[in-house]
Structure formats: C-alpha cells, structure tokens
Design an enzyme around this catalytic site. Sequence first.
Site, PDB file in Angstrom:
ATOM      1  N   HIS A 198       0.861  -1.188   0.000  1.00 51.76           N
ATOM      2  CA  HIS A 198       0.000   0.000   0.000  1.00 51.76           C
ATOM      3  C   HIS A 198       0.903   1.246   0.000  1.00 51.76           C
ATOM      4  O   HIS A 198       2.022   1.201   0.527  1.00 51.76           O
ATOM      5  CB  HIS A 198      -0.879  -0.050   1.268  1.00 51.76           C
ATOM      6  CG  HIS A 198      -1.813   1.085   1.412  1.00 51.76           C
ATOM      7  ND1 HIS A 198      -1.461   2.259   2.046  1.00 51.76           N
ATOM      8  CD2 HIS A 198      -3.084   1.242   0.994  1.00 51.76           C
ATOM      9  CE1 HIS A 198      -2.481   3.089   2.008  1.00 51.76           C
ATOM     10  NE2 HIS A 198      -3.485   2.496   1.381  1.00 51.76           N
ATOM     11  N   PRO A 199       0.447   2.368  -0.575  1.00 51.15           N
ATOM     12  CA  PRO A 199       1.319   3.566  -0.658  1.00 51.15           C
ATOM     13  C   PRO A 199       1.830   4.093   0.673  1.00 51.15           C
ATOM     14  O   PRO A 199       2.814   4.839   0.717  1.00 51.15           O
ATOM     15  CB  PRO A 199       0.423   4.607  -1.326  1.00 51.15           C
ATOM     16  CG  PRO A 199      -0.680   3.842  -1.955  1.00 51.15           C
ATOM     17  CD  PRO A 199      -0.827   2.539  -1.257  1.00 51.15           C
ATOM     18  N   ARG A 200       1.183   3.733   1.776  1.00 56.06           N
ATOM     19  CA  ARG A 200       1.667   4.192   3.086  1.00 56.06           C
ATOM     20  C   ARG A 200       2.876   3.368   3.539  1.00 56.06           C
ATOM     21  O   ARG A 200       3.520   3.697   4.524  1.00 56.06           O
ATOM     22  CB  ARG A 200       0.494   4.050   4.073  1.00 56.06           C
ATOM     23  CG  ARG A 200       0.757   4.483   5.480  1.00 56.06           C
ATOM     24  CD  ARG A 200       0.534   5.976   5.650  1.00 56.06           C
ATOM     25  NE  ARG A 200       1.222   6.466   6.835  1.00 56.06           N
ATOM     26  CZ  ARG A 200       0.716   6.492   8.052  1.00 56.06           C
ATOM     27  NH1 ARG A 200      -0.509   6.102   8.261  1.00 56.06           N
ATOM     28  NH2 ARG A 200       1.425   6.949   9.063  1.00 56.06           N
ATOM     29  N   LYS A 201       3.201   2.302   2.809  1.00 53.87           N
ATOM     30  CA  LYS A 201       4.277   1.413   3.245  1.00 53.87           C
ATOM     31  C   LYS A 201       5.620   1.816   2.606  1.00 53.87           C
ATOM     32  O   LYS A 201       5.708   2.831   1.924  1.00 53.87           O
ATOM     33  CB  LYS A 201       3.907  -0.029   2.917  1.00 53.87           C
ATOM     34  CG  LYS A 201       2.580  -0.447   3.548  1.00 53.87           C
ATOM     35  CD  LYS A 201       2.618  -0.266   5.064  1.00 53.87           C
ATOM     36  CE  LYS A 201       1.412  -0.812   5.777  1.00 53.87           C
ATOM     37  NZ  LYS A 201       0.182  -0.026   5.595  1.00 53.87           N
ATOM     38  N   VAL A 202       6.645   0.994   2.817  1.00 50.40           N
ATOM     39  CA  VAL A 202       8.001   1.397   2.402  1.00 50.40           C
ATOM     40  C   VAL A 202       8.108   1.465   0.878  1.00 50.40           C
ATOM     41  O   VAL A 202       8.686   2.397   0.316  1.00 50.40           O
ATOM     42  CB  VAL A 202       9.044   0.424   3.001  1.00 50.40           C
ATOM     43  CG1 VAL A 202      10.453   0.804   2.580  1.00 50.40           C
ATOM     44  CG2 VAL A 202       8.934   0.402   4.525  1.00 50.40           C
TER      45      VAL A 202
END
Length: 383
Positions: A179-183
Amino acid sequence: MSEIPITRPHFTGEEGAAVAAAIASGWVSQGPRVKEFEDAFAARVGAAEAVATTSCTTALALALHVCGVGPGDEVIVPSMSFIATANAVWHCGATPVFADIDPHTYNLDARAAERALTARTKAIMPVHQVGLPADMDAFYALGERHGVTIVEDAACAIGALYKGRPIGSLPSLACFSLHPRKVITTGEGGMITVQDPAVAARLRRLRAHGMDTSDLARHTATDVVIEAYPERGFNYRMTDMQAALGLCQLKELDWILERRRALAQRYTEAIEQIPYLQAPYDPPYAQRTWQSYCVRVARGAPIGRTGLMRRLLADGIATRRGVMASHEEVSYAAPDPDAAPSLPHTEAATRETLMLPLFPDLSEEQQDRVIACLATCLLAHAA
Ligand SMILES: Cc1ncc(COP(=O)(O)O)c(C=O)c1O
C-alpha cells in the site's frame, strides 16, 4: 490540505513507462511480470519463494488458511495494530484474541501472548509494528512449546532485519503490504514469503480460485491444458501493471531505507532536546524500516497528544494518531465490558502517541519546520 503530508510514495519518473509496457504487452492481469516481481522480492529478502496477492490483508488471510486456521479457531494478535490484522483472522472464520504489547517496542509481548493461549489457539500473529521486528525467537519458542503456528504480519517490514536476518527469510510465512503508506508500493498489493516450495505452490493455486495451473503456464503450454480445481480458492491475484510498478520500486528500496533512517535519526536527535516528547525505542536486536516515526507525549505534558496534532495541523503539518487499539473499536469491542481484555500498555500507547511526517522525499527544511513547531508547542508551555 497540509503543506507537509504525513507520507508520500517515492517515484523516479520511470514507473509510467514500465506500467505502459505491461499494458502494451496485453498482460493486464497476472502474468510474467508478477512472476518476475515475486522472484526479485524473494531474492531481496532472502526467501525461498514469494507469492504476490492483492493486499497484505488477503496475504494474511491466505497464510492463515494454509496453516489450517478456520472456524472455531483462535489466533492471538496484538490489539495495537491496524485493524486489518484482526480482520484477516475474521476473514478465515476464526476469532482474533487480543494480547498486550511490550511498552518499549509496541510489539506483541510473547509473555502476554502465552497468557492468552487456550485449547482453541491455532496460531499467533506477531506484527512488526511500523517496521520494527517483533522478538521472533520468543514466538518460535512459544509456538514449539504449545504446538501453535506463527504467521508474521510484516506489512511495514520490507528491508527490516531481525538479529541480522531479513524479515522474509525466517521460517514462518511473512505477509507484506504494498500500500502507498508502506516502504514501497504497487498502489494496492501484498506478498507472502515462504521457505517451502510445496506451500508456495499451494498458495499460488489458492490465490487463483484453487486452479492447478496458472494463466501464464497455460499461455506458454505446447499442448492443450485442461485445468482442475483440487480445492476451493480465492481471487487474490496481483496484476502485471502493479508488478511492473513493484519492480521499479524494488530498485529504489535501499535508497528509500537509507533516507528514512537518516531522517529518523534527525528527528530523534531533535526530539531528545524537547521536553515531554519521547523518541521511539530502537532495540539493538533489530534494524527497523522507519515506515513511520512514532513519538510519545509524556504524561503531565502541558499539551496533550491530540492538542499537539491540532497545533501541527494549524501550521500545515499532517500527523496521524499512533497505532490504533483494535479492541477499542466498536467492531471488536467485547459485548460485555467485564469480559474486555485488560491491555494497559496498548491503551496508554494508543492515546499518547502520534506519527510525524516521514517519507523519502521529505526535505530537511520541511523536517526542521516540524521540529520547530513541536519545540514551540512544548517549550513555550514548559517555560
Ligand atoms: C500492521 C498492518 N497489517 C496489515 C495491514 C493491511 O495492509 P493492506 O492495506 O495491504 O491490506 C496494514 C496496513 O496498514 C498494517 O499496517
């Protein structure tokens, strides 16, 4: 809209052409790029194999399913995690049982997990919270002692090391989020790392309706293939467009990790000088990914956690509350308050923590603005 967002994915500008090439090839569902991405991911984290899915949530549900978790079973999870951890257990028809965290690492405490074991416990799912590896040796020892399976929620942990070993290379199934919130990101997406090729083959069948042959294998076959469905499955297929993006992101991973580490260190050095703020604990056994930077507002501070978030927002700086406590949400709250689990470390940590902006393209000037605002809020009140 905040001038300084909480996060922003890092792209080099090459991704559009890579995704366009996938579209031009005609492979817009799962095809050769997913295979390439799985191989590259496995090589990067030292896993025998990696199996792509549509999200970390579906990866977790699938991993639990192949471990035999189903209706009537219990899975021990930290309440202090994004609610997807508990939802994945529920997706299997099983019951999440919440246990408390270690107050320093904010990760599931193996002793608390042991106390939560019952005759129905089938698995324990430690979370490498915000990219800090859980104490896996303690969980493996527990699993062995009590005959329960360990599955890792590694949503935020690509690139993390546990006692020098990459998350993804350990014996348990580990599930990552893209997901875009991840690394790194594929927009939406997940990955399961696995050391046993037979389990990997089963995971690949199950993510594609239980079909015993993949579309790619059928496409490249020189004879007619009549597929079979030896067991019931799911549709958790990643697309080749996502995998094309993932392959670009993997090339950037080392730089992203280094940049996150450097920015986190700058935050820590500054926060140690600001009264009432506690920088995250960084244990010597692990190398974390700094997927988020979680700071704690000490009790007795002149401004509370949520008040501080409001002041930062008024200055154009986005923050988020610290990791949620799933057992406090209506969807998981015990119907009888007397039967609610006692999770004092979780309840304190979720109320007293906030996440500061941290992403690879955050400039030092932007970070200095965040630090200055924190200092103004807390030093002014402290004076
Ligand atoms: C610890 C944890 N587990 C699971 C998930 C779910 O990931 P996804 O959005 O890829 O399903 C997240 C996402 O925020 C997470 O932080």
